[in-house]
Design a protein around this motif. Sequence first.
Motif, PDB file in Angstrom:
ATOM      1  N   ASN A 101       0.775  -1.359  -0.160  1.00 61.75           N
ATOM      2  CA  ASN A 101       0.102  -0.089   0.046  1.00 61.75           C
ATOM      3  C   ASN A 101       0.940   1.431  -0.068  1.00 61.75           C
ATOM      4  O   ASN A 101       0.852   2.112  -0.948  1.00 61.75           O
ATOM      5  N   ILE A 102       1.757   1.301   1.098  1.00 65.26           N
ATOM      6  CA  ILE A 102       2.870   2.319   1.011  1.00 65.26           C
ATOM      7  C   ILE A 102       3.408   2.347  -0.389  1.00 65.26           C
ATOM      8  O   ILE A 102       3.742   3.672  -0.831  1.00 65.26           O
ATOM      9  N   LEU A 103       4.019   1.292  -0.850  1.00 69.04           N
ATOM     10  CA  LEU A 103       4.710   1.463  -2.096  1.00 69.04           C
ATOM     11  C   LEU A 103       3.880   2.081  -3.321  1.00 69.04           C
ATOM     12  O   LEU A 103       4.535   2.955  -3.805  1.00 69.04           O
ATOM     13  N   GLN A 104       2.719   1.718  -3.409  1.00 71.69           N
ATOM     14  CA  GLN A 104       1.865   2.404  -4.589  1.00 71.69           C
ATOM     15  C   GLN A 104       1.704   3.905  -4.211  1.00 71.69           C
ATOM     16  O   GLN A 104       1.807   4.690  -4.960  1.00 71.69           O
ATOM     17  N   GLN A 105       1.798   4.216  -2.977  1.00 70.47           N
ATOM     18  CA  GLN A 105       1.762   5.793  -2.708  1.00 70.47           C
ATOM     19  C   GLN A 105       2.892   6.460  -2.918  1.00 70.47           C
ATOM     20  O   GLN A 105       2.875   7.368  -3.658  1.00 70.47           O
ATOM     21  N   VAL A 106       4.150   5.903  -2.593  1.00 68.55           N
ATOM     22  CA  VAL A 106       5.285   6.400  -2.717  1.00 68.55           C
ATOM     23  C   VAL A 106       5.947   6.485  -4.019  1.00 68.55           C
ATOM     24  O   VAL A 106       6.797   7.130  -4.537  1.00 68.55           O
ATOM     25  N   SER A 107       5.579   5.335  -4.738  1.00 66.61           N
ATOM     26  CA  SER A 107       6.005   5.324  -6.182  1.00 66.61           C
ATOM     27  C   SER A 107       6.077   6.418  -7.148  1.00 66.61           C
ATOM     28  O   SER A 107       6.634   6.636  -8.028  1.00 66.61           O
ATOM     29  N   ARG A 108       5.048   7.270  -6.779  1.00 70.24           N
ATOM     30  CA  ARG A 108       4.598   8.525  -7.954  1.00 70.24           C
ATOM     31  C   ARG A 108       5.127   9.717  -7.320  1.00 70.24           C
ATOM     32  O   ARG A 108       5.161  10.858  -7.953  1.00 70.24           O
ATOM     33  N   TYR A 109       5.960   9.612  -6.112  1.00 68.49           N
ATOM     34  CA  TYR A 109       6.922  10.973  -5.665  1.00 68.49           C
ATOM     35  C   TYR A 109       7.740  11.311  -6.551  1.00 68.49           C
ATOM     36  O   TYR A 109       8.454  10.464  -7.448  1.00 68.49           O
ATOM     37  N   HIS A 110       7.952  12.810  -6.301  1.00 68.74           N
ATOM     38  CA  HIS A 110       8.993  13.336  -7.390  1.00 68.74           C
ATOM     39  C   HIS A 110      10.202  13.722  -6.323  1.00 68.74           C
ATOM     40  O   HIS A 110       9.909  14.155  -5.175  1.00 68.74           O
ATOM     41  N   GLU A 111      11.518  13.691  -6.921  1.00 74.69           N
ATOM     42  CA  GLU A 111      12.524  14.101  -6.136  1.00 74.69           C
ATOM     43  C   GLU A 111      12.793  13.482  -4.777  1.00 74.69           C
ATOM     44  O   GLU A 111      12.708  14.242  -3.949  1.00 74.69           O
ATOM     45  N   ALA A 112      12.558  11.945  -4.633  1.00 77.53           N
ATOM     46  CA  ALA A 112      12.514  11.499  -3.623  1.00 77.53           C
ATOM     47  C   ALA A 112      13.431  10.273  -3.511  1.00 77.53           C
ATOM     48  O   ALA A 112      13.529   9.582  -4.309  1.00 77.53           O
ATOM     49  N   ILE A 113      14.223  10.013  -2.306  1.00 79.84           N
ATOM     50  CA  ILE A 113      14.981   8.971  -2.182  1.00 79.84           C
ATOM     51  C   ILE A 113      14.008   8.051  -1.280  1.00 79.84           C
ATOM     52  O   ILE A 113      13.669   8.413  -0.136  1.00 79.84           O
ATOM     53  N   ILE A 114      13.838   6.966  -1.952  1.00 76.89           N
ATOM     54  CA  ILE A 114      12.715   6.003  -1.171  1.00 76.89           C
ATOM     55  C   ILE A 114      13.309   4.774  -0.764  1.00 76.89           C
ATOM     56  O   ILE A 114      13.757   3.662  -1.452  1.00 76.89           O
ATOM     57  N   SER A 115      13.835   4.682   0.573  1.00 72.05           N
ATOM     58  CA  SER A 115      14.444   3.390   1.296  1.00 72.05           C
ATOM     59  C   SER A 115      13.416   2.269   1.732  1.00 72.05           C
ATOM     60  O   SER A 115      12.404   2.685   2.297  1.00 72.05           O
ATOM     61  N   PHE A 116      13.598   1.248   1.087  1.00 70.32           N
ATOM     62  CA  PHE A 116      12.404   0.204   1.356  1.00 70.32           C
ATOM     63  C   PHE A 116      12.951  -0.698   2.569  1.00 70.32           C
ATOM     64  O   PHE A 116      14.243  -0.820   2.832  1.00 70.32           O
ATOM     65  N   GLY A 117      12.024  -1.492   3.277  1.00 75.89           N
ATOM     66  CA  GLY A 117      12.412  -2.474   4.075  1.00 75.89           C
ATOM     67  C   GLY A 117      13.294  -3.343   3.739  1.00 75.89           C
ATOM     68  O   GLY A 117      12.896  -3.931   2.330  1.00 75.89           O
ATOM     69  N   GLY A 118      14.110  -4.102   4.543  1.00 78.10           N
ATOM     70  CA  GLY A 118      14.976  -5.005   3.962  1.00 78.10           C
ATOM     71  C   GLY A 118      14.506  -6.587   3.717  1.00 78.10           C
ATOM     72  O   GLY A 118      15.033  -7.349   3.152  1.00 78.10           O
ATOM     73  N   ASN A 119      13.092  -6.794   4.029  1.00 76.69           N
ATOM     74  CA  ASN A 119      12.415  -7.954   3.969  1.00 76.69           C
ATOM     75  C   ASN A 119      11.475  -7.684   2.612  1.00 76.69           C
ATOM     76  O   ASN A 119      10.427  -8.289   2.690  1.00 76.69           O
ATOM     77  N   PHE A 120      11.487  -6.482   2.209  1.00 75.43           N
ATOM     78  CA  PHE A 120      10.635  -6.148   0.854  1.00 75.43           C
ATOM     79  C   PHE A 120      10.666  -6.936  -0.113  1.00 75.43           C
ATOM     80  O   PHE A 120      11.651  -7.418  -0.756  1.00 75.43           O
ATOM     81  N   PRO A 121       9.436  -7.675  -0.508  1.00 74.30           N
ATOM     82  CA  PRO A 121       9.444  -8.968  -1.458  1.00 74.30           C
ATOM     83  C   PRO A 121       9.275  -7.917  -2.848  1.00 74.30           C
ATOM     84  O   PRO A 121       7.979  -7.749  -3.141  1.00 74.30           O
ATOM     85  N   MET A 122      10.460  -7.971  -3.589  1.00 74.68           N
ATOM     86  CA  MET A 122      10.566  -7.438  -4.852  1.00 74.68           C
ATOM     87  C   MET A 122       9.649  -8.430  -5.990  1.00 74.68           C
ATOM     88  O   MET A 122      10.613  -8.899  -6.856  1.00 74.68           O
TER      89      MET A 122
END
Length: 183
Positions: A63-84
Amino acid sequence: MKRNIVLVGMMGSGKSHIGRKLAQRLNWQFVDTDRKIERSVGMSISDFYRHEGEKAFREKEFNILQQVSRYHEAIISFGGNFPMNIEAYRVLHRYGYIIALQSDPHRVEERVGRHIGKRPTVDYGNLHEFVIKMIRSWEDIYSYCDYVVDTTRGGASQLVETIVEEIDRQGVSFAERKQKEYE
Ligand SMILES: Nc1ncnc2c1ncn2[C@@H]1O[C@H](COP(=O)(O)OP(=O)(O)OP(=O)(O)O)[C@@H](O)[C@H]1O
Ligand SMILES: O=C(O)C1=C[C@@H](O)[C@@H](O)[C@H](O)C1
Ligand SMILES: [Mg+2]
């Protein structure tokens, strides 16, 4: 044209540490999905995981991923157990330049072992085996990323410069943020 930079990778690879410094260097916004989840649920990642379980955590993260994926000029650090998985990859890659961070096992073990209990799914009693398994689970993901950085050695400032140089070298361009859109 991309909008943001996404940092993925195993726990303890330095996504939060380097991400914060990279954001300062570029004068961009820094977003840590773990912290965003914590703010949204009003408790730590560990407590949320314990009370609500893995499924709820994964849903929240997507849910957070969908929200932040559209941000501009952001460095987005994901959790280390993030299932890519492929679905997450498609959402992120549309607007994000994806950088994977990775480190050798001894360095990951050293970093993850610093705050025992902070990471809910880590087997602290068997850290070495846990780290080896986690590193293996990331191996197939690197080929999908735009750039892979080894963070075993080198301070954050040096690694940040390496990343900035690579982005320049690849000629990646980013759309500017025109309005306040987050945080
Ligand atoms: N290049 C580095 N030099 C020195 N210390 C580092 C470096 N990268 C990370 N660290 C330290 O290692 C620890 C773990 O780093 P960090 O929290 O950034 O990892 P992470 O990839 O965000 O992990 P997680 O997936 O669990 O969120 C922190 O204490 C951080 O300060
Ligand atoms: O599953 C876990 O143990 C974790 C999940 C991620 O959000 C990480 O960022 C966190 O450090 C630990
Ligand atoms: Mg982190």
